[in-house]
Design a protein around this motif. Sequence first.
Motif, PDB file in Angstrom:
ATOM      1  N   ILE A  65       0.849  -1.197   0.000  1.00  0.00           N
ATOM      2  CA  ILE A  65       0.000   0.000   0.000  1.00  0.00           C
ATOM      3  C   ILE A  65       0.882   1.245   0.000  1.00  0.00           C
ATOM      4  CG2 ILE A  65      -1.637   1.379   1.364  1.00  0.00           C
ATOM      5  CD1 ILE A  65      -2.815  -1.333   2.338  1.00  0.00           C
ATOM      6  N   GLY A  66       1.906   1.233   0.844  1.00  0.00           N
ATOM      7  CA  GLY A  66       2.813   2.372   0.910  1.00  0.00           C
ATOM      8  C   GLY A  66       3.545   2.599  -0.399  1.00  0.00           C
ATOM      9  N   ALA A  67       4.029   1.525  -1.009  1.00  0.00           N
ATOM     10  CA  ALA A  67       4.786   1.650  -2.257  1.00  0.00           C
ATOM     11  C   ALA A  67       3.914   2.154  -3.396  1.00  0.00           C
ATOM     12  CB  ALA A  67       5.415   0.306  -2.624  1.00  0.00           C
ATOM     13  N   VAL A  68       2.735   1.576  -3.536  1.00  0.00           N
ATOM     14  CA  VAL A  68       1.831   1.986  -4.622  1.00  0.00           C
ATOM     15  C   VAL A  68       1.369   3.426  -4.420  1.00  0.00           C
ATOM     16  CG1 VAL A  68      -0.463   1.577  -5.618  1.00  0.00           C
ATOM     17  CG2 VAL A  68       1.078  -0.338  -5.210  1.00  0.00           C
ATOM     18  N   GLY A  69       0.927   3.746  -3.230  1.00  0.00           N
ATOM     19  CA  GLY A  69       0.442   5.100  -2.957  1.00  0.00           C
ATOM     20  C   GLY A  69       1.528   6.145  -3.129  1.00  0.00           C
ATOM     21  N   SER A  89       4.245  -2.035 -13.457  1.00  0.00           N
ATOM     22  CA  SER A  89       4.878  -2.544 -12.243  1.00  0.00           C
ATOM     23  C   SER A  89       4.039  -2.223 -11.012  1.00  0.00           C
ATOM     24  CB  SER A  89       6.284  -1.954 -12.093  1.00  0.00           C
ATOM     25  OG  SER A  89       7.089  -2.352 -13.173  1.00  0.00           O
ATOM     26  N   ILE A  90       3.476  -1.024 -10.979  1.00  0.00           N
ATOM     27  CA  ILE A  90       2.566  -0.657  -9.885  1.00  0.00           C
ATOM     28  C   ILE A  90       1.362  -1.593  -9.892  1.00  0.00           C
ATOM     29  CG2 ILE A  90       0.979   1.131  -9.053  1.00  0.00           C
ATOM     30  CD1 ILE A  90       3.093   3.201 -10.021  1.00  0.00           C
ATOM     31  N   GLY A  91       0.851  -1.886 -11.085  1.00  0.00           N
ATOM     32  CA  GLY A  91      -0.273  -2.818 -11.211  1.00  0.00           C
ATOM     33  C   GLY A  91       0.064  -4.196 -10.682  1.00  0.00           C
ATOM     34  N   LEU A  92       1.291  -4.649 -10.898  1.00  0.00           N
ATOM     35  CA  LEU A  92       1.702  -5.951 -10.373  1.00  0.00           C
ATOM     36  C   LEU A  92       1.730  -5.954  -8.845  1.00  0.00           C
ATOM     37  CD1 LEU A  92       4.543  -6.868 -12.888  1.00  0.00           C
ATOM     38  CD2 LEU A  92       2.314  -7.990 -12.645  1.00  0.00           C
ATOM     39  N   ILE A  93       2.156  -4.847  -8.270  1.00  0.00           N
ATOM     40  CA  ILE A  93       2.140  -4.755  -6.803  1.00  0.00           C
ATOM     41  C   ILE A  93       0.703  -4.827  -6.298  1.00  0.00           C
ATOM     42  CG2 ILE A  93       2.672  -3.306  -4.799  1.00  0.00           C
ATOM     43  CD1 ILE A  93       5.033  -2.169  -6.463  1.00  0.00           C
ATOM     44  N   ILE A  97      -1.023  -7.540  -3.743  1.00  0.00           N
ATOM     45  CA  ILE A  97      -1.770  -7.174  -2.528  1.00  0.00           C
ATOM     46  C   ILE A  97      -3.135  -7.850  -2.530  1.00  0.00           C
ATOM     47  CG2 ILE A  97      -2.901  -5.280  -1.298  1.00  0.00           C
ATOM     48  CD1 ILE A  97      -0.593  -3.465  -2.305  1.00  0.00           C
ATOM     49  N   VAL A  98      -3.826  -7.781  -3.665  1.00  0.00           N
ATOM     50  CA  VAL A  98      -5.148  -8.408  -3.766  1.00  0.00           C
ATOM     51  C   VAL A  98      -5.020  -9.917  -3.588  1.00  0.00           C
ATOM     52  CG1 VAL A  98      -7.067  -8.866  -5.348  1.00  0.00           C
ATOM     53  CG2 VAL A  98      -6.123  -6.544  -5.169  1.00  0.00           C
TER      54      VAL A  98
END
Length: 104
Positions: A65-69, A89-93, A97-98
């Motif tokens: 959550i921290g990395a994506v946000g 890459s953000i989508g992969l994170i 998470i999901v």
Amino acid sequence: MAWAVLFAAGLLEICWAIGLKYTEGFTRLTPSVLTLAAMAGSVLLLGLALKTLPIGTAYAVWTGIGAVGTAILGIFLFGEPASGLRLASIGLIVAGIVGLKLVT
């Protein structure tokens, strides 16, 4: 309830990560105090969530959550690049998470 607490901890992680930019190396008082408060709150809430959630899952989700946000806000607030590969890459994170949420 633990997932909501973990989500709030992740939001506070975004706040302190972005806040670090505004502290200018902890030379500005107000941003520094707010950043340190967000750090403390984030870790406190993570600790509360860990009463129920497995550590591996909770920590990965918290940092995710921290990395994506932080990456998304970096694009909007600081003009960081929003290349296709970076967004993928953000989508992969987010997918990770999901996935962790679904298997827990």
